[in-house]
Design a protein around this motif. Structure first.
Motif, PDB file in Angstrom:
ATOM      1  N   MET A 109       0.845  -1.187   0.000  1.00  0.00           N
ATOM      2  CA  MET A 109       0.000   0.000   0.000  1.00  0.00           C
ATOM      3  C   MET A 109       0.882   1.238   0.000  1.00  0.00           C
ATOM      4  N   LEU A 110       0.707   2.053  -1.019  1.00  0.00           N
ATOM      5  CA  LEU A 110       1.450   3.305  -1.100  1.00  0.00           C
ATOM      6  C   LEU A 110       0.687   4.439  -0.441  1.00  0.00           C
ATOM      7  N   SER A 111      -0.635   4.409  -0.572  1.00  0.00           N
ATOM      8  CA  SER A 111      -1.457   5.472  -0.004  1.00  0.00           C
ATOM      9  C   SER A 111      -2.857   4.946   0.258  1.00  0.00           C
ATOM     10  N   GLY A 112      -3.351   5.200   1.457  1.00  0.00           N
ATOM     11  CA  GLY A 112      -4.732   4.901   1.822  1.00  0.00           C
ATOM     12  C   GLY A 112      -5.399   6.234   2.104  1.00  0.00           C
ATOM     13  N   TYR A 113      -5.745   6.434   3.376  1.00  0.00           N
ATOM     14  CA  TYR A 113      -6.304   7.736   3.757  1.00  0.00           C
ATOM     15  C   TYR A 113      -5.230   8.796   3.647  1.00  0.00           C
ATOM     16  N   ARG A 114      -5.637   9.968   3.163  1.00  0.00           N
ATOM     17  CA  ARG A 114      -4.766  11.140   3.156  1.00  0.00           C
ATOM     18  C   ARG A 114      -5.501  12.284   3.821  1.00  0.00           C
ATOM     19  N   SER A 115      -4.863  12.908   4.798  1.00  0.00           N
ATOM     20  CA  SER A 115      -5.446  14.102   5.404  1.00  0.00           C
ATOM     21  C   SER A 115      -5.444  15.213   4.360  1.00  0.00           C
ATOM     22  N   PRO A 116      -6.303  16.225   4.521  1.00  0.00           N
ATOM     23  CA  PRO A 116      -6.281  17.360   3.597  1.00  0.00           C
ATOM     24  C   PRO A 116      -4.891  18.004   3.510  1.00  0.00           C
ATOM     25  N   LYS A 117      -4.177  18.059   4.634  1.00  0.00           N
ATOM     26  CA  LYS A 117      -2.833  18.633   4.648  1.00  0.00           C
ATOM     27  C   LYS A 117      -1.892  17.827   3.757  1.00  0.00           C
ATOM     28  N   THR A 118      -1.908  16.506   3.901  1.00  0.00           N
ATOM     29  CA  THR A 118      -1.055  15.651   3.073  1.00  0.00           C
ATOM     30  C   THR A 118      -1.451  15.743   1.612  1.00  0.00           C
ATOM     31  N   ASN A 119      -2.747  15.728   1.331  1.00  0.00           N
ATOM     32  CA  ASN A 119      -3.200  15.797  -0.056  1.00  0.00           C
ATOM     33  C   ASN A 119      -2.749  17.105  -0.704  1.00  0.00           C
ATOM     34  N   SER A 120      -2.846  18.193   0.028  1.00  0.00           N
ATOM     35  CA  SER A 120      -2.419  19.501  -0.487  1.00  0.00           C
ATOM     36  C   SER A 120      -0.921  19.506  -0.778  1.00  0.00           C
ATOM     37  N   MET A 121      -0.140  18.931   0.121  1.00  0.00           N
ATOM     38  CA  MET A 121       1.307  18.856  -0.078  1.00  0.00           C
ATOM     39  C   MET A 121       1.638  18.033  -1.319  1.00  0.00           C
ATOM     40  N   LEU A 122       1.002  16.871  -1.454  1.00  0.00           N
ATOM     41  CA  LEU A 122       1.252  16.020  -2.619  1.00  0.00           C
ATOM     42  C   LEU A 122       0.791  16.694  -3.906  1.00  0.00           C
ATOM     43  N   ARG A 123      -0.320  17.403  -3.829  1.00  0.00           N
ATOM     44  CA  ARG A 123      -0.849  18.114  -4.994  1.00  0.00           C
ATOM     45  C   ARG A 123       0.114  19.200  -5.458  1.00  0.00           C
ATOM     46  N   SER A 124       0.798  19.838  -4.521  1.00  0.00           N
ATOM     47  CA  SER A 124       1.750  20.896  -4.887  1.00  0.00           C
ATOM     48  C   SER A 124       2.983  20.324  -5.591  1.00  0.00           C
ATOM     49  N   LYS A 125       3.219  19.008  -5.430  1.00  0.00           N
ATOM     50  CA  LYS A 125       4.389  18.367  -6.032  1.00  0.00           C
ATOM     51  C   LYS A 125       4.070  17.581  -7.295  1.00  0.00           C
TER      52      LYS A 125
END
Length: 186
Positions: A109-125
């Motif tokens: 599993m690379l990613s399950g639940y993502r907090s909004p903070k984590t999702n925003s960080m990943l989205r910026s990259k």
């Protein structure tokens, strides 16, 4: 026929076609399930946390609350350690696809639940991260198998006709979610 009915039937068909009868081995608490006919099992590990899970989470029409709680914890946002209830339909899709591929290897599993903070960080990259990702609702998982190609995983998950399936060949993973039935990726 509605999309929801078709999706549910497709998923149930995938389970029926690949039903397992092996006794669960992950916990003594599930010893009573030994020999049971209609079960659903998920096997995953996380390279990020070093944790693994191998659990029967559904038997003969009912989800097992304790197993779902273990899955929720396992699929937490490892960056923030936040736990969210994972939609069991997402686990169903992953388990059905796993059975269709006839593998013993657990998912990575690379990613399950993502907090909004984590999702925003990943989205910026990365441009491949949705602003309103189903990961933030606990309705998606990004998974990989060493013994199967991304294309094989993608075909198995798509065959379930139960949610969204994305193929990320360059990153070597498949996204599975319990949202509307759709596919994407190269």
């Amino acid at each position: 026929m509605s999309m929801t009915t078709f999706s549910r039937r497709g998923l149930l068909g995938a389970f029926a076609a690949t039903m397992i009868t092996a006794a669960p081995t992950s916990s003594n608490a599930f010893g009573i399930l030994r020999g049971a006919g209609d079960i659903r099992r998920i096997r995953m590990y996380s390279g990020r946390t070093g944790e693994s899970i191998d659990t029967v989470y559904w038997i003969e029409g009912s989800y097992i609350k304790e197993a779902l709680n273990e899955i929720n914890h396992f699929m937490r946002d490892w960056r923030t350690n936040q736990v969210k209830v994972i939609d069991p339909r997402t686990v169903d899709i992953a388990a059905a696809a796993h059975r269709l591929m006839d593998v013993n290897e657990p998912y990575m599993m690379l990613s399950g639940y993502r907090s909004p903070k984590t999702n925003s960080m990943l989205r910026s990259k990365s441009g491949g991260v949705a602003k309103n990702s189903l990961h933030m609702r606990g309705q998606a998982a990004d998974l990989r198998l060493k013994s199967r190609s991304v294309s094989q995983m993608y075909r198995a998950a798509s065959a379930c006709h139960a949610g969204g399936v994305g193929k990320y060949s360059r990153s070597n993973f498949v996204h599975m979610d319990c949202g509307p039935v759709r596919t994407w990726g190269a």
